[in-house]
Motif scaffolding. Structure first.
Motif, PDB file in Angstrom:
ATOM      1  N   GLU A  70      -2.915   4.882   2.046  1.00  0.00           N
ATOM      2  CA  GLU A  70      -3.672   3.630   2.247  1.00  0.00           C
ATOM      3  C   GLU A  70      -3.325   2.976   3.390  1.00  0.00           C
ATOM      4  O   GLU A  70      -4.133   1.998   4.133  1.00  0.00           O
ATOM      5  CB  GLU A  70      -3.405   2.676   0.943  1.00  0.00           C
ATOM      6  CG  GLU A  70      -3.875   3.349  -0.362  1.00  0.00           C
ATOM      7  CD  GLU A  70      -3.441   2.317  -1.439  1.00  0.00           C
ATOM      8  OE1 GLU A  70      -4.515   2.492  -2.212  1.00  0.00           O
ATOM      9  OE2 GLU A  70      -2.354   1.840  -1.568  1.00  0.00           O
ATOM     10  N   VAL A 125      -6.110  11.296  -0.119  1.00  0.00           N
ATOM     11  CA  VAL A 125      -6.870   9.931  -0.052  1.00  0.00           C
ATOM     12  C   VAL A 125      -8.221   9.975  -0.683  1.00  0.00           C
ATOM     13  O   VAL A 125      -8.848  11.167  -0.788  1.00  0.00           O
ATOM     14  CB  VAL A 125      -6.785   9.339   1.320  1.00  0.00           C
ATOM     15  CG1 VAL A 125      -5.659   9.013   1.670  1.00  0.00           C
ATOM     16  CG2 VAL A 125      -7.731  10.032   2.129  1.00  0.00           C
ATOM     17  N   CYS A 174      -5.519   7.395  -4.241  1.00  0.00           N
ATOM     18  CA  CYS A 174      -4.805   7.967  -3.091  1.00  0.00           C
ATOM     19  C   CYS A 174      -3.336   8.438  -3.570  1.00  0.00           C
ATOM     20  O   CYS A 174      -2.860   7.383  -4.335  1.00  0.00           O
ATOM     21  CB  CYS A 174      -4.561   6.736  -2.062  1.00  0.00           C
ATOM     22  SG  CYS A 174      -6.440   6.400  -1.432  1.00  0.00           S
ATOM     23  N   GLU A 179      -6.522   1.653  -6.737  1.00  0.00           N
ATOM     24  CA  GLU A 179      -6.108   1.338  -5.292  1.00  0.00           C
ATOM     25  C   GLU A 179      -5.444   0.043  -5.294  1.00  0.00           C
ATOM     26  O   GLU A 179      -5.345  -0.802  -6.028  1.00  0.00           O
ATOM     27  CB  GLU A 179      -7.626   0.916  -4.726  1.00  0.00           C
ATOM     28  CG  GLU A 179      -8.281  -0.145  -5.235  1.00  0.00           C
ATOM     29  CD  GLU A 179      -9.805  -0.382  -4.999  1.00  0.00           C
ATOM     30  OE1 GLU A 179     -10.117   0.108  -4.127  1.00  0.00           O
ATOM     31  OE2 GLU A 179     -10.206  -1.474  -5.565  1.00  0.00           O
ATOM     32  N   PRO A 219       0.735  -1.104   0.042  1.00  0.00           N
ATOM     33  CA  PRO A 219       0.237   0.133   0.094  1.00  0.00           C
ATOM     34  C   PRO A 219       0.949   1.131   0.021  1.00  0.00           C
ATOM     35  O   PRO A 219       1.941   1.368   0.353  1.00  0.00           O
ATOM     36  CB  PRO A 219      -1.049  -0.110   1.367  1.00  0.00           C
ATOM     37  CG  PRO A 219      -0.715  -1.598   1.624  1.00  0.00           C
ATOM     38  CD  PRO A 219       0.622  -2.142   1.314  1.00  0.00           C
TER      39      PRO A 219
END
Lengths: 548, 169
Positions: A173, A401, A370, A342, A169
């Motif tokens: 995230e 985000v 994000c 994502e 991530p």
């Protein structure tokens, strides 16, 4: 104009070349079946995609009169109509691979929570299959196309031991996962059909983040490269380009005998015949074709004596909220492109012990956008101008985000596609009319979706950009149309059995999103691939057994 | 709400719109007239005075600091080009420019220009000016790379993601 009739009769005609049609053609040719595919467009040339054009170069190219390759179908060429006040944004790609050239790549397995919704709440009919029926096909699809993600089973989101490594991530995230944990809402590794290492002869992702323009190396599943190319190599697949299918033809026994199509360039009418027809033209177009396939035997459209086809159109409700993570404000800018979109996903949780809700079904959440993006569009809603404004934009740039929940819409009989008294298209065939409204259940669910977004962002102490509570994206925006030719155990209430075979017309199969019984809160492509694989295994078996 | 974020759907829409905004003949004609023999930009919509005013306006929105300002990034040309391609905001924008011209905006000292902009900050003209400046500046090399530090859309062998222990516990 004279009708051109093909002399050869084929084993199977597949209409459409996207996820569903591509899978059908690939799997049938593996079974040794001769397939004729009708594609409404032509192949795309990935060398011509503008994947690696930087934002400022994009403008310079436009100045020179260059234009990016045309991927999306212009609705002016093939219109559809909607009633006043019922806007529906329909996105279509005609050409090899269809929407898989530019799809979002989110690949979530459905669970028995999805398949048994109707048993538990009594709303409309249940799916005729269970997770156990489709699990072997999910496994095969994961292994074949390559899906990155976790091997972390959730009660509503199965994992997979065949997942490729999940991409780590981004900072924002990670912080959202932390915030989710603190309020009891797990946010897990996303499942995406992106190759985080080379797989089955396809190269790994190079993390440029511009998958939405088409991948220049084919590092995510697309039907053209992954299914149709190998199918062509078998010598069992023939493809007709620019074949816009209008109707399925019927013989004296009420069986499908072939299809009528129009050449997209010459507008000439053609007819081709086959023992079996498989529809994979995407939900709305397959439905339009079936409803236009009227005959004495089927005055309501082929296979539609029970008036189910066209009805129960189910999309999803969505919205986006944007915010800035305080820990990241004023910090350094990273390259946050990753696999484009994502790396994390919030599975549905509203069914879990201790949770209550005043609506049926559920929602999940995605987190598109994000981190640092190729622009700073949020600046338009930051106040002021001048030096302070410029500084405010910069300090927020690494901290962005995006929360993007998707909710299931209930199937409703009056949400539907029709072709009655609609205008004719350029080939003289009635266009689709889409009638679609969201109702009370969706709006109650949207309240809970907003509560959840607020709960997570509050826990993160995030600075939230202004939004209007209750507001939803335009219908159709998820590009997830389902259920207008639904499968079910009861032939009175459904069009297809669990193998995507028509109850009324056994040699006609429908393998795209229209075959789904419900929409669920999840992205459908992985399940379309699994269902189409399963359906065509069955089809090939029935052919060998001489029942088809 | 914000509709400019790069969700895949909005990217899809904006790219699709750009691809169909002009018929082929108009594209060719336009591409031949955008730069003159010396390579300087030839305005399509604004006259020379208007170009000067717009360059001043975009610098009031995003001034030069230790990084380039909006006119350094040719944002006034970006706006002219957008209007030449049929951007829907053109008429309201030109009307707003005319009002500023009537108020002798160009001759005002900087403080009063700022004050003037503040006084019209609820107008459609100001919104269009700010939105177009944001779009033009933060998609330019000056705005995106020099100011914001963007290094995306490239080839990486590996994506490391978040490497900060403090973000993870």
């Amino acid at each position: 104009m004279s009708v051109k009739k093909s002399k050869d009769a084929h084993d199977v005609i597949v209409v459409g070349s996207g996820a569903s049609g591509g899978m059908a053609a690939w799997n049938l040719t593996r079974h040794g079946v001769n397939v004729l595919m009708l594609d409404a467009g032509t192949p795309f040339n990935r060398a011509q995609f503008w994947t690696h054009v930087k934002p400022w170069e994009w403008n310079q190219r436009l100045d020179r009169g260059a234009r990016p390759p045309r991927i999306y179908l212009d609705p002016a060429e093939q219109p559809y109509e909607t009633p006043e006040g019922q806007r529906f944004d329909l996105t279509r790609v005609w050409g090899r691979g269809g929407k898989t050239n530019v799809w979002g790549r989110v690949s979530l397995r459905y669970s028995d929570l999805d398949f048994t919704g109707a048993e538990r709440d009594g709303w409309e009919i249940p799916w005729p299959i269970r997770y156990g029926d489709i699990k072997p096909y999910y496994d095969r699809v994961d292994r074949f196309i390559g899906v990155c993600g976790g091997h972390d089973d959730q009660d509503c989101l199965p994992g997979s031991k065949y997942h490729l490594p999940a991409p780590p991530p981004r900072c924002g995230e990670r912080l959202l996962q932390k915030a989710g944990r603190s309020v009891g809402i797990p946010i897990v590794a996303g499942r995406r059909a992106v190759l985080t290492r080379p797989h089955n002869g396809h190269p790994a992702c190079h993390y440029c983040g511009e998958c939405g323009r088409g991948c220049d190396v084919g590092a995510f599943f697309n039907s053209g490269d992954y299914l149709i190319e190998p199918a062509l190599k078998t010598g069992k697949l023939e493809i007709i380009d620019n074949a816009v299918v209008a109707r399925v033809l019927v013989d004296d026994r009420g069986r499908a005998s072939g299809v009528q199509y129009f050449d997209r360039v010459t507008k000439e009418e053609h007819q081709v015949s086959a023992r079996i027809v498989v529809m994979g033209a995407s939900c709305i177009d397959s439905t339009r074709i079936l409803l236009n396939s009227k005959s004495q035997r089927y005055p309501n459209g082929i296979g539609n004596s029970n008036d189910v086809i066209g009805r129960y159109l189910s999309e999803q409700i969505r919205f986006s909220v944007f915010a800035f993570m305080p820990e990241l404000m004023g910090g350094p800018t990273h390259n946050d492109d990753g696999i484009g979109g994502e790396h994390i996903y919030m599975p549905r949780f509203n069914h879990r012990p201790g949770r209550t809700r005043d609506y049926l079904r559920g929602f999940g959440m995605q987190f598109w956008g994000c981190g640092a993006q190729g622009d700073a569009g949020y600046a338009k809603v930051l106040p002021g101008f001048g030096i302070d404004f410029k500084q405010a934009v910069k300090s927020r740039y690494p901290a962005l985000v995006a929360l993007h929940p998707f909710g299931e819409t209930l199937p409703q009989r009056e949400n539907r596609v029709t072709v009655e008294n609609t205008p004719l298209d350029r080939y003289g065939v009635p266009i689709a009319r889409i009638e679609y409204k969201t109702g009370e259940n969706e709006h109650k669910m949207a309240d809970h979706m907003y509560d959840t977004v607020e709960e997570i962002l509050h826990a993160a102490k995030a600075e939230v950009l202004p939004y209007t509570r209750g507001k939803l994206d335009a219908n159709g925006g998820a590009i997830h149309e389902h259920a207008t030719c639904r499968m079910g155990a009861d032939p009175k209430l459904s069009a297809l059995n669990g193998f995507c075979q028509m109850h009324e017309v056994p040699n006609l199969f429908v393998v795209d999103g229209s075959a789904f019984t419900t929409a669920t809160e999840k992205n459908p492509t992985l399940t379309i691939l699994a269902l189409s694989w399963r359906a065509t295994d069955y089809l090939a078996h029935e052919m060998r057994s001489k029942r088809l | 709400m914000v509709n400019v974020m790069k969700t895949r759907r909005s990217a899809i829409k904006s790219i699709a719109v750009a691809a169909v905004s002009l018929p082929a003949a108009a594209q060719i004609q336009q591409s031949e007239t955008l730069v003159n023999v010396k390579g300087a930009y030839v305005p399509q919509v604004f006259d020379a005075d208007q170009m000067k005013t717009v360059a001043r306006l975009v610098d009031l929105i995003i001034p030069r600091t230790n990084t380039p300002g909006a006119s350094d990034a040719r944002v006034h040309e970006f706006i002219d080009r957008a209007f030449s391609r049929g951007d829907w905001r053109k008429d309201q924008f030109l009307a707003g420019l005319q009002q500023l011209n009537d108020a002798m905006f160009d001759t005002l000292p900087e403080e009063q220009q700022t004050e003037k902009l503040n006084s019209i900050s609820d107008s459609p003209f100001f919104k269009h000016l700010k939105d177009l400046t944001v779009d033009g500046y933060y998609t330019s090399k000056e705005g995106l790379v020099q100011e914001l530090g963007w290094s995306g859309n490239t080839y990486l062998a590996e994506f490391k993601g978040c490497t900060h222990p403090e973000h993870q516990s």
